[in-house]
Write a protein that holds these residues in place. Structure first.
Motif, PDB file in Angstrom:
ATOM      1  N   VAL A  69      -2.330   2.132  -9.703  1.00 27.78           N
ATOM      2  CA  VAL A  69      -1.259   3.084  -9.460  1.00 27.78           C
ATOM      3  C   VAL A  69      -1.733   4.417 -10.005  1.00 27.78           C
ATOM      4  O   VAL A  69      -2.219   4.505 -11.132  1.00 27.78           O
ATOM      5  N   LYS A  70      -1.651   5.459  -9.173  1.00 28.95           N
ATOM      6  CA  LYS A  70      -2.220   6.749  -9.540  1.00 28.95           C
ATOM      7  C   LYS A  70      -1.148   7.838  -9.557  1.00 28.95           C
ATOM      8  O   LYS A  70      -0.127   7.744  -8.875  1.00 28.95           O
ATOM      9  N   LYS A  71      -1.431   8.867 -10.328  1.00 34.07           N
ATOM     10  CA  LYS A  71      -0.530  10.010 -10.433  1.00 34.07           C
ATOM     11  C   LYS A  71      -0.409  10.708  -9.081  1.00 34.07           C
ATOM     12  O   LYS A  71      -1.359  10.757  -8.295  1.00 34.07           O
ATOM     13  N   LEU A  72       0.752  11.264  -8.794  1.00 26.34           N
ATOM     14  CA  LEU A  72       0.961  11.980  -7.540  1.00 26.34           C
ATOM     15  C   LEU A  72       0.104  13.230  -7.492  1.00 26.34           C
ATOM     16  O   LEU A  72      -0.043  13.946  -8.483  1.00 26.34           O
ATOM     17  N   ILE A  73      -0.449  13.511  -6.322  1.00 23.22           N
ATOM     18  CA  ILE A  73      -1.320  14.675  -6.156  1.00 23.22           C
ATOM     19  C   ILE A  73      -0.504  15.964  -6.104  1.00 23.22           C
ATOM     20  O   ILE A  73      -0.881  16.986  -6.673  1.00 23.22           O
ATOM     21  N   THR A 101      10.648  14.106  -4.101  1.00 23.31           N
ATOM     22  CA  THR A 101       9.287  14.272  -4.630  1.00 23.31           C
ATOM     23  C   THR A 101       8.336  13.298  -3.947  1.00 23.31           C
ATOM     24  O   THR A 101       7.216  13.660  -3.573  1.00 23.31           O
ATOM     25  N   MET A 102       8.778  12.065  -3.770  1.00 23.88           N
ATOM     26  CA  MET A 102       7.959  11.065  -3.079  1.00 23.88           C
ATOM     27  C   MET A 102       7.732  11.464  -1.622  1.00 23.88           C
ATOM     28  O   MET A 102       6.618  11.342  -1.101  1.00 23.88           O
ATOM     29  N   PRO A 126       0.834  -1.211   0.000  1.00 30.82           N
ATOM     30  CA  PRO A 126       0.000   0.000   0.000  1.00 30.82           C
ATOM     31  C   PRO A 126       0.868   1.261   0.000  1.00 30.82           C
ATOM     32  O   PRO A 126       1.882   1.333   0.713  1.00 30.82           O
ATOM     33  N   ASN A 127       0.500   2.233  -0.823  1.00 32.78           N
ATOM     34  CA  ASN A 127       1.174   3.535  -0.910  1.00 32.78           C
ATOM     35  C   ASN A 127       2.634   3.438  -1.348  1.00 32.78           C
ATOM     36  O   ASN A 127       3.422   4.352  -1.108  1.00 32.78           O
ATOM     37  N   GLN A 128       2.965   2.347  -1.994  1.00 32.19           N
ATOM     38  CA  GLN A 128       4.316   2.197  -2.541  1.00 32.19           C
ATOM     39  C   GLN A 128       4.439   3.019  -3.823  1.00 32.19           C
ATOM     40  O   GLN A 128       3.511   3.085  -4.623  1.00 32.19           O
ATOM     41  N   PHE A 129       5.576   3.656  -4.007  1.00 32.34           N
ATOM     42  CA  PHE A 129       5.803   4.439  -5.219  1.00 32.34           C
ATOM     43  C   PHE A 129       6.362   3.534  -6.316  1.00 32.34           C
ATOM     44  O   PHE A 129       7.237   2.692  -6.056  1.00 32.34           O
ATOM     45  N   LEU A 130       5.865   3.727  -7.533  1.00 30.59           N
ATOM     46  CA  LEU A 130       6.353   2.984  -8.688  1.00 30.59           C
ATOM     47  C   LEU A 130       7.009   3.958  -9.663  1.00 30.59           C
ATOM     48  O   LEU A 130       6.382   4.940 -10.077  1.00 30.59           O
ATOM     49  N   ILE A 131       8.249   3.699  -9.987  1.00 34.66           N
ATOM     50  CA  ILE A 131       8.939   4.463 -11.029  1.00 34.66           C
ATOM     51  C   ILE A 131       8.816   3.646 -12.309  1.00 34.66           C
ATOM     52  O   ILE A 131       9.512   2.648 -12.489  1.00 34.66           O
ATOM     53  N   MET A 132       7.892   4.050 -13.164  1.00 37.17           N
ATOM     54  CA  MET A 132       7.589   3.284 -14.374  1.00 37.17           C
ATOM     55  C   MET A 132       8.439   3.778 -15.537  1.00 37.17           C
ATOM     56  O   MET A 132       8.449   4.971 -15.855  1.00 37.17           O
ATOM     57  N   LYS A 133       9.154   2.846 -16.164  1.00 41.03           N
ATOM     58  CA  LYS A 133      10.048   3.184 -17.269  1.00 41.03           C
ATOM     59  C   LYS A 133       9.692   2.368 -18.508  1.00 41.03           C
ATOM     60  O   LYS A 133       9.098   1.286 -18.402  1.00 41.03           O
ATOM     61  N   ASP A 134      10.062   2.909 -19.658  1.00 38.87           N
ATOM     62  CA  ASP A 134       9.797   2.239 -20.932  1.00 38.87           C
ATOM     63  C   ASP A 134      10.647   0.970 -21.042  1.00 38.87           C
ATOM     64  O   ASP A 134      11.870   1.018 -20.918  1.00 38.87           O
ATOM     65  N   ALA A 135       9.974  -0.161 -21.277  1.00 31.14           N
ATOM     66  CA  ALA A 135      10.676  -1.440 -21.373  1.00 31.14           C
ATOM     67  C   ALA A 135      11.620  -1.489 -22.563  1.00 31.14           C
ATOM     68  O   ALA A 135      12.566  -2.294 -22.582  1.00 31.14           O
ATOM     69  N   LEU A 136      11.387  -0.640 -23.570  1.00 32.30           N
ATOM     70  CA  LEU A 136      12.224  -0.654 -24.771  1.00 32.30           C
ATOM     71  C   LEU A 136      13.442   0.257 -24.638  1.00 32.30           C
ATOM     72  O   LEU A 136      14.257   0.339 -25.550  1.00 32.30           O
ATOM     73  N   GLY A 137      13.532   0.984 -23.528  1.00 28.92           N
ATOM     74  CA  GLY A 137      14.745   1.740 -23.260  1.00 28.92           C
ATOM     75  C   GLY A 137      14.702   3.221 -23.580  1.00 28.92           C
ATOM     76  O   GLY A 137      15.721   3.900 -23.486  1.00 28.92           O
ATOM     77  N   SER A 138      13.552   3.765 -23.973  1.00 29.19           N
ATOM     78  CA  SER A 138      13.472   5.205 -24.237  1.00 29.19           C
ATOM     79  C   SER A 138      13.509   5.962 -22.910  1.00 29.19           C
ATOM     80  O   SER A 138      13.458   5.383 -21.830  1.00 29.19           O
ATOM     81  N   SER A 163       9.253   8.050 -18.796  1.00 32.08           N
ATOM     82  CA  SER A 163       9.073   7.486 -17.453  1.00 32.08           C
ATOM     83  C   SER A 163       7.987   8.260 -16.718  1.00 32.08           C
ATOM     84  O   SER A 163       7.600   9.358 -17.131  1.00 32.08           O
ATOM     85  N   ALA A 164       7.506   7.691 -15.625  1.00 31.21           N
ATOM     86  CA  ALA A 164       6.471   8.343 -14.817  1.00 31.21           C
ATOM     87  C   ALA A 164       6.542   7.806 -13.400  1.00 31.21           C
ATOM     88  O   ALA A 164       7.020   6.692 -13.160  1.00 31.21           O
ATOM     89  N   ILE A 165       6.080   8.621 -12.448  1.00 28.19           N
ATOM     90  CA  ILE A 165       6.026   8.199 -11.048  1.00 28.19           C
ATOM     91  C   ILE A 165       4.564   8.077 -10.633  1.00 28.19           C
ATOM     92  O   ILE A 165       3.767   8.980 -10.888  1.00 28.19           O
ATOM     93  N   GLY A 166       4.228   6.985 -10.016  1.00 30.42           N
ATOM     94  CA  GLY A 166       2.878   6.784  -9.505  1.00 30.42           C
ATOM     95  C   GLY A 166       2.913   6.216  -8.103  1.00 30.42           C
ATOM     96  O   GLY A 166       3.966   5.825  -7.594  1.00 30.42           O
TER      97      GLY A 166
END
Length: 442
Positions: free
Chosen positions: A220-224, A241-242, A193-205, A208-211
């Motif tokens: 997983v939701k966008k940061l408020i 930021t987190m 619960p409430n864990q932050f995910l740093i999402m990155k492009d699997a193909l290497g671009s 990225s996004a933080i949720g």
């Protein structure tokens, strides 16, 4: 085959219930250990409390049999107070002085030699939190172990509060558009619960996004509070930021922050507390406290009233407040705080028995607190309050604590499954290049 565990004094003073941690084996407490415990029971601190608790536990066990014989324990093992085997003959040529540590070693060594003469002799193990006692034991051919049952984690696997995941760029684009993604589409990996995910492009671009994980909707939701600033303080890296997100969220009454010196824990927490207390009036008061544990040799009693005595201990807090208030002249901060009236800087010594409702509470240097002390603090938190625990588990000044059994690590690990708590580990130092380098290489 069962074993015989001989306990050092520091094991009992660290955890009074350690005698129940050795399963179906025999636990032996040398008589000299009881003497050392007795000498500590008058202390008015955590060590004194544990000494008194050990005394009560052993006294209760006395009702079930004779202590110098084997008393059965609830876990199937037995306990015995060792009155014999005190001969110093085996060690007198190695360790000349009959110190308490050496007397404990003598008891364990003599028991070991006695067991070696038996056909079914058991292994004797000395259990001590003192590294030098374990070294001495090894030198005389005696098995020894550290007491590890009080550890919350093994090695350096403390929960970080964030996780990097690699996903399809289409999912990233959908997250940008909708501000959320179902966790099932990201990974089958279990999330906290409430864990932050740093999402990155699997193909290497570079996309990225933080949720942040929403445990109720399993998304997983966008940061408020992304790209926001508090009292002129902006996050300088992704972990800050987190941390800002956790500090400003009203639905998270418990926040834990860990990180090396200079990572911005105290400054971010104070800025968030000031904004929510002074600007938004969400809390009636900002309470900042830290344990009184000296680094190095204590300077002894300090003169003056309570505020004057506490000032040297609380100076790191005042340093950050001076930065936030942009103080230029000596004494200006005291005038500001007196005028505001909603900021209280306190020592944890005075927290027992209090109830603290509708306050933003910051506990600095929480790594120097024991499990019992941290429980005492958290049970003081009243309705509509928020508490922030922060510190560096690698910088501990308490003699009986380490990075794996301190109160801050305990809370991080025990609350990582709870939806009311949030945690992040900060890695990058932002105080200065020198401070970061010193934290890394020294």
């Amino acid at each position: 085959m069962s074993k015989i565990y001989v306990l050092d004094t520091n094991v009992l003073l660290q955890d009074p219930y350690s005698i129940f941690s050795f399963e179906e084996n025999e636990v032996v407490i040398p008589a000299v250990v009881l003497e050392e415990v007795d000498s500590k029971k008058r202390y008015m601190d955590e060590i004194g409390r544990n000494a008194r608790q050990v005394s009560r536990l052993i006294d209760n066990l006395r009702q079930t049999g004779k202590l110098h014989e084997k008393i059965p324990l609830e876990n199937g093992g037995v306990l015995r107070i060792e009155l014999n085997h005190r001969s110093f003959h085996q060690l007198q040529e190695i360790f000349v002085e009959k110190t308490n540590d050496n007397r404990i070693l003598a008891v364990a060594k003599n028991l070991s030699l006695e067991e070696e003469t038996k056909e079914d002799g058991r292994k004797v193990v000395l259990v001590s939190k003192d590294a030098l006692v374990r070294v001495k034991a090894d030198a005389i051919g005696l098995h020894s172990e550290d007491f590890l049952s009080d550890r919350v984690i093994e090695n350096d696997h403390i929960y970080t509060g964030n996780l990097e995941v690699y996903i399809n760029v289409d999912l990233l684009n959908r997250f940008y558009e909708k501000g959320e993604l179902p966790l099932s589409e990201i990974s089958n990996h279990p999330f906290y619960p409430n864990q932050f995910l740093i999402m990155k492009d699997a193909l290497g671009s570079s996309a990225s996004a933080i949720g942040m994980v929403d445990p109720r909707e399993k998304k997983v939701k966008k940061l408020i509070f992304d790209h926001d600033h508090i009292w002129g303080i902006r996050p300088r890296n992704v972990q800050q930021t987190m941390a800002m997100e956790l500090l400003l969220r009203k639905d998270l009454p418990l926040v834990t922050l860990i990180g090396k010196a200079g990572t911005g824990k105290t400054l971010l927490a104070l800025a968030a507390g000031l904004m929510q207390t002074e600007d938004f009036r969400e809390y009636k008061k900002l309470l900042v406290a830290r344990p009184i544990v000296p680094v190095g040799k204590d300077i002894g009693y300090l003169p003056g009233e309570k505020e004057e005595k506490l000032r040297p201990w609380m100076q790191p807090i005042y340093d950050n407040l001076e930065y936030l208030f942009n103080v230029k002249k000596p004494g200006e901060l005291d005038a500001i705080l007196a005028g505001m009236g909603s900021i209280e800087v306190e020592a944890l010594t005075y927290i027992r028995g209090r109830s603290i409702p509708e306050q933003f509470i910051i506990i600095d240097e929480a790594q120097n607190l024991t499990k019992h002390e941290i429980k005492t603090i958290l049970t003081r938190v009243g309705e509509k309050s928020k508490i922030v625990l922060m510190g560096d588990p690698e910088q501990i000044d308490h003699p009986y604590l380490d990075a794996y059994n301190n109160g801050l690590t305990y809370v991080v690990e025990k609350f990582k499954d709870q939806s009311i708590a949030g945690h992040v580990k900060l890695f990058k130092g932002e105080r200065s290049g020198l401070a970061q380098l010193a934290a890394d290489i020294l």
